[in-house]
Design an enzyme around this catalytic site. Structure first.
Site, mmCIF file in Angstrom:
data_model
loop_
_atom_site.group_PDB
_atom_site.id
_atom_site.type_symbol
_atom_site.label_atom_id
_atom_site.label_comp_id
_atom_site.label_asym_id
_atom_site.label_seq_id
_atom_site.Cartn_x
_atom_site.Cartn_y
_atom_site.Cartn_z
ATOM 1 C CG HIS A 89 20.921 -21.724 56.685
ATOM 2 N ND1 HIS A 89 21.132 -22.570 57.761
ATOM 3 C CD2 HIS A 89 19.571 -21.661 56.534
ATOM 4 C CE1 HIS A 89 19.966 -23.003 58.226
ATOM 5 N NE2 HIS A 89 19.000 -22.453 57.496
ATOM 6 C CG LEU A 114 39.853 -33.108 55.843
ATOM 7 C CD1 LEU A 114 39.901 -33.777 57.209
ATOM 8 C CD2 LEU A 114 39.457 -31.636 56.013
ATOM 9 C CG ASP A 171 21.448 -27.221 65.720
ATOM 10 O OD1 ASP A 171 20.814 -26.678 64.789
ATOM 11 O OD2 ASP A 171 20.899 -27.690 66.741
HETATM 12 C C1 IPE Z 1 20.363 -31.444 62.970
HETATM 13 O O1 IPE Z 1 19.928 -30.170 63.317
HETATM 14 C C2 IPE Z 1 20.650 -31.520 61.509
HETATM 15 C C3 IPE Z 1 21.733 -30.644 61.031
HETATM 16 C C4 IPE Z 1 22.520 -29.893 61.743
HETATM 17 C C5 IPE Z 1 21.916 -30.678 59.623
HETATM 18 P P1 IPE Z 1 18.375 -29.827 63.464
HETATM 19 O O2 IPE Z 1 18.312 -28.420 63.859
HETATM 20 O O3 IPE Z 1 17.644 -30.235 62.263
HETATM 21 O O4 IPE Z 1 17.950 -30.808 64.660
HETATM 22 P P2 IPE Z 1 16.782 -30.671 65.729
HETATM 23 O O5 IPE Z 1 15.522 -30.473 64.965
HETATM 24 O O6 IPE Z 1 17.096 -29.503 66.595
HETATM 25 O O7 IPE Z 1 16.829 -31.948 66.492
HETATM 26 C C1 IPE Z 2 21.703 -25.938 61.356
HETATM 27 O O1 IPE Z 2 21.105 -24.767 61.833
HETATM 28 C C2 IPE Z 2 21.665 -26.050 59.852
HETATM 29 C C3 IPE Z 2 20.646 -26.972 59.328
HETATM 30 C C4 IPE Z 2 19.909 -27.802 60.033
HETATM 31 C C5 IPE Z 2 20.448 -26.976 57.904
HETATM 32 P P1 IPE Z 2 19.533 -24.681 62.033
HETATM 33 O O2 IPE Z 2 18.920 -24.242 60.763
HETATM 34 O O3 IPE Z 2 19.001 -25.949 62.609
HETATM 35 O O4 IPE Z 2 19.426 -23.517 63.105
HETATM 36 P P2 IPE Z 2 18.543 -23.511 64.412
HETATM 37 O O5 IPE Z 2 18.880 -24.765 65.169
HETATM 38 O O6 IPE Z 2 17.118 -23.476 63.990
HETATM 39 O O7 IPE Z 2 18.973 -22.289 65.138
HETATM 40 MG MG MG Z 3 18.800 -26.645 64.484
#
Ligand code: IPE
Ligand code: IPE
Ligand code: MG
Length: 253
Positions: A39, A133, A22
């Site tokens: 990303h 792995l 995240d």
């Molecule tokens: C959880 O992250 C899903 C992934 C890392 C793929 P999100 O960014 O979507 O989760 P919330 O919205 O903060 O709970």
């Molecule tokens: C995690 O990073 C990747 C995905 C959920 C695809 P985020 O895109 O949720 O990044 P933040 O949490 O908004 O910073």
């Molecule tokens: Mg996120």
């Protein structure tokens, strides 16, 4: 970096590490960049963590890459993520084979665009003979989706007379989850300073050790993984028992 790796006790490695990757978006926004830039850089962290896990001898690594709920993000971000996913997998297949990594996917694949489904199928087939792995990508995954699916399929099998409801136990139930071939994770890591599970492996995380770090995913590299594992290795996992019972078990009496 070398030092931290040496501090990891290779005799007490978690078999399965699960990671909620995240913070890509916030990492990019902080730099005045588009979320997709985050990303894009997150892919480098995936590469480092897969490599570090394979080097250590971790058997299973589950990466939460896209949740069912993430489909509700702006279309431009969803499209960008799908393209990045397909291009990355395509580019990395040779490297995965070289590292003896076997790719698996959990999640609702039917939601993915056809080109992504095709690329994933191919990558899974091309790495299917590897026995190092196990890299499990959670894509279009959510735990509630998985649990409801399991209940539905159990219902169908009961109706078809394949199973007797009296005999349903934890083992039967796990067989209906998308993780049926994998052990439960001993360690779950979430980056970016969020303290929640966000619909990830709700059943499987029952006794996992949870590790939260403020580091955003694009900055999470090998040494961060070693730190998390060392932290995990310093914990006492009691599984409902007392500390005294556990130390007796550990000392073999
Ligand atoms: C959880 O992250 C899903 C992934 C890392 C793929 P999100 O960014 O979507 O989760 P919330 O919205 O903060 O709970
Ligand atoms: C995690 O990073 C990747 C995905 C959920 C695809 P985020 O895109 O949720 O990044 P933040 O949490 O908004 O910073
Ligand atoms: Mg996120």
């Amino acid at each position: 970096m070398e030092d931290l790796q040496q501090k990891v006790n290779k005799q007490r490695l978690p078999k399965h590490i699960a990671i909620i990757m995240d913070g890509n978006g916030r990492w990019a926004e902080e730099k005045g960049e588009d979320r997709l830039f985050g990303h894009f850089h997150g892919v480098n962290s995936v590469r480092s963590i897969v490599e570090a896990s394979a080097e250590l001898g971790i058997q299973y690594l589950t990466l939460y890459a896209f949740s069912t709920e993430n489909w509700d993000r702006p279309q431009q971000e969803v499209d960008g993520l799908m393209t990045l996913l397909v291009e990355t997998i395509h580019k990395e297949i040779a490297e995965l084979n070289e590292k003896n990594v076997k790719l698996h996917v959990i999640g609702d694949m039917t939601m993915l665009p056809d080109f992504a489904q095709a690329e994933l199928k191919e990558a899974i087939a091309l790495t299917s003979n590897n026995n190092g792995l196990n890299l499990i990508m959670a894509l279009s995954y959510s735990s509630r989706w998985e649990l409801i699916n399991a209940v539905k399929n159990i219902g169908f099998d009961v109706k078809a007379g394949k199973i007797n409801p009296e005999n349903i136990n934890q083992e039967t139930f796990s067989q209906y989850l998308s993780t049926s071939n994998f052990p439960d994770p001993e360690l779950m890591i979430r980056t970016s300073g969020e303290y929640r599970i966000s619909n990830f492996l709700l059943y499987q995380l029952a006794y996992s050790e949870l590790y939260f770090t403020n580091t955003c995913w694009p900055d999470f590299k090998k040494e961060n993984l070693y730190e998390a594992i060392i932290d995990y290795q310093n914990r006492e996992r009691r599984f409902g028992k007392t500390g005294k019972q556990i130390s007796h078990i550990e000392h073999g009496s």
